[in-house]
Motif scaffolding. Structure first.
Motif, PDB file in Angstrom:
ATOM      1  N   ALA A 103    -100.831 -22.050 -54.835  1.00  0.00           N
ATOM      2  CA  ALA A 103     -99.566 -22.352 -55.494  1.00  0.00           C
ATOM      3  C   ALA A 103     -99.111 -23.754 -55.132  1.00  0.00           C
ATOM      4  CB  ALA A 103     -98.503 -21.328 -55.075  1.00  0.00           C
ATOM      5  N   GLU A 104     -98.638 -24.443 -56.142  1.00  0.00           N
ATOM      6  CA  GLU A 104     -98.167 -25.799 -55.896  1.00  0.00           C
ATOM      7  C   GLU A 104     -96.854 -25.757 -55.135  1.00  0.00           C
ATOM      8  OE1 GLU A 104     -97.824 -27.911 -59.493  1.00  0.00           O
ATOM      9  OE2 GLU A 104     -99.958 -27.778 -60.002  1.00  0.00           O
ATOM     10  N   PRO A 105     -96.719 -26.531 -54.080  1.00  0.00           N
ATOM     11  CA  PRO A 105     -95.468 -26.511 -53.315  1.00  0.00           C
ATOM     12  C   PRO A 105     -94.316 -27.055 -54.137  1.00  0.00           C
ATOM     13  CG  PRO A 105     -96.873 -28.331 -52.613  1.00  0.00           C
ATOM     14  CD  PRO A 105     -97.690 -27.503 -53.573  1.00  0.00           C
ATOM     15  N   ALA A 135     -75.858 -26.150 -60.466  1.00  0.00           N
ATOM     16  CA  ALA A 135     -76.211 -25.284 -61.587  1.00  0.00           C
ATOM     17  C   ALA A 135     -77.433 -25.816 -62.320  1.00  0.00           C
ATOM     18  CB  ALA A 135     -75.031 -25.149 -62.545  1.00  0.00           C
ATOM     19  N   TYR A 136     -77.492 -27.126 -62.485  1.00  0.00           N
ATOM     20  CA  TYR A 136     -78.644 -27.722 -63.164  1.00  0.00           C
ATOM     21  C   TYR A 136     -79.918 -27.521 -62.335  1.00  0.00           C
ATOM     22  CZ  TYR A 136     -81.684 -31.137 -65.400  1.00  0.00           C
ATOM     23  OH  TYR A 136     -82.738 -31.735 -66.048  1.00  0.00           O
ATOM     24  N   LEU A 137     -79.844 -27.753 -61.035  1.00  0.00           N
ATOM     25  CA  LEU A 137     -81.025 -27.615 -60.176  1.00  0.00           C
ATOM     26  C   LEU A 137     -81.546 -26.189 -60.157  1.00  0.00           C
ATOM     27  CD1 LEU A 137     -79.933 -29.799 -57.116  1.00  0.00           C
ATOM     28  CD2 LEU A 137     -81.616 -30.402 -58.861  1.00  0.00           C
ATOM     29  N   GLN A 138     -80.644 -25.210 -60.218  1.00  0.00           N
ATOM     30  CA  GLN A 138     -81.050 -23.809 -60.129  1.00  0.00           C
ATOM     31  C   GLN A 138     -81.514 -23.241 -61.463  1.00  0.00           C
ATOM     32  OE1 GLN A 138     -77.547 -21.998 -58.404  1.00  0.00           O
ATOM     33  NE2 GLN A 138     -78.281 -22.315 -56.308  1.00  0.00           N
ATOM     34  N   GLN A 139     -81.289 -23.974 -62.553  1.00  0.00           N
ATOM     35  CA  GLN A 139     -81.662 -23.463 -63.869  1.00  0.00           C
ATOM     36  C   GLN A 139     -82.848 -24.187 -64.485  1.00  0.00           C
ATOM     37  OE1 GLN A 139     -78.119 -23.666 -66.278  1.00  0.00           O
ATOM     38  NE2 GLN A 139     -76.982 -22.256 -64.972  1.00  0.00           N
ATOM     39  N   PRO A 145     -86.959 -23.002 -57.946  1.00  0.00           N
ATOM     40  CA  PRO A 145     -87.365 -22.217 -56.765  1.00  0.00           C
ATOM     41  C   PRO A 145     -86.872 -22.831 -55.466  1.00  0.00           C
ATOM     42  CG  PRO A 145     -89.228 -22.617 -58.243  1.00  0.00           C
ATOM     43  CD  PRO A 145     -88.124 -23.508 -58.688  1.00  0.00           C
ATOM     44  N   LEU A 146     -86.801 -24.140 -55.416  1.00  0.00           N
ATOM     45  CA  LEU A 146     -86.402 -24.815 -54.176  1.00  0.00           C
ATOM     46  C   LEU A 146     -84.936 -24.596 -53.859  1.00  0.00           C
ATOM     47  CD1 LEU A 146     -87.233 -26.786 -51.901  1.00  0.00           C
ATOM     48  CD2 LEU A 146     -86.564 -28.655 -53.415  1.00  0.00           C
ATOM     49  N   THR A 147     -84.105 -24.531 -54.878  1.00  0.00           N
ATOM     50  CA  THR A 147     -82.658 -24.439 -54.661  1.00  0.00           C
ATOM     51  C   THR A 147     -82.107 -23.039 -54.891  1.00  0.00           C
ATOM     52  OG1 THR A 147     -82.302 -25.126 -56.959  1.00  0.00           O
ATOM     53  CG2 THR A 147     -82.334 -26.855 -55.301  1.00  0.00           C
ATOM     54  N   ALA A 148     -82.973 -22.052 -55.083  1.00  0.00           N
ATOM     55  CA  ALA A 148     -82.490 -20.688 -55.288  1.00  0.00           C
ATOM     56  C   ALA A 148     -81.703 -20.225 -54.067  1.00  0.00           C
ATOM     57  CB  ALA A 148     -83.666 -19.746 -55.552  1.00  0.00           C
TER      58      ALA A 148
END
Length: 204
Positions: A103-105, A135-139, A145-148
């Motif tokens: 999986a790509e990091p 909101a933008y980073l999580q969508q 995945p990084l900011t979930a």
């Protein structure tokens, strides 16, 4: 194992599978006779009626077989064919699972990419709220995945680590809250300022 043992085992396995399948279908057909709009013994009348019909069908088949013994040959042939199909060995899975691609990091949030994103989200405005950025980073991939699970506080700490200026009174659409101002982003970064100071002192 003898030459006949393998076909015999397949027929035995298939016969058991066919018997279970017929039993499940019969039980499901009987259960569907239950009335859900009634309660008590009245609700189960449909099940008892279907069970009686099933028993009568078996009795009728037995009487026909006794009257026409040749019919048993057809029934036996049909059962044997069904058991042979049902007893087919399952396809063997490969002993070793194919190697999965690693999986790509998740990409790291570096200062320059974050600065570009903030300016993009600002558009023609003078600033952007952190909740809008989060909101933008999580969508949007690949940062989702990084900011979930991040909160605005987490994002604020990350921006502080990247030395991105954050202000608690950034006003957007008349609402002041935590955000980033355009003028702070357009100012030279601490690294750039230090490099410029070093170059100036060297030139002097």
């Amino acid at each position: 194992m003898s030459r006949l043992a393998r076909p015999a085992a397949r027929l035995a396995t298939g016969s058991a599978a066919v018997s279970r399948s017929l039993g499940r279908r019969a039980a499901a057909w009987v259960a569907r006779g239950r009335r859900h709009d009634l309660t008590g013994w009245r609700a189960a009348l449909g099940c008892w009626a279907r069970l009686a019909a099933l028993a009568f069908g078996v009795y009728l088949l037995w009487r026909i077989a006794r009257a026409l013994p040749a019919l048993l040959w057809l029934l036996s042939a049909a059962w044997t064919a069904a058991a042979w199909r049902a007893g087919r060995p399952a396809a063997q899975e490969p002993t070793e699972a194919p190697a999965e691609a690693p999986a790509e990091p998740a990409p790291a949030l570096d200062r320059e990419s974050v600065r570009t994103l903030l300016l993009t989200l600002m558009g023609d405005g003078s600033g952007v709220h952190l909740r809008t950025v989060l909101a933008y980073l999580q969508q949007h991939p690949p940062t989702a995945p990084l900011t979930a699970g991040w909160t605005v506080t987490d994002l604020r700490a990350r921006l502080a680590a990247l030395e991105v200026p954050v202000n608690r009174s950034v006003k957007v659409a008349g609402v002041p809250t935590w955000g980033v101002r355009r003028r702070d982003l357009e100012a030279p970064s601490p690294e750039a300022a230090q490099e410029a100071s070093t170059e100036a002192s060297t030139a002097a």
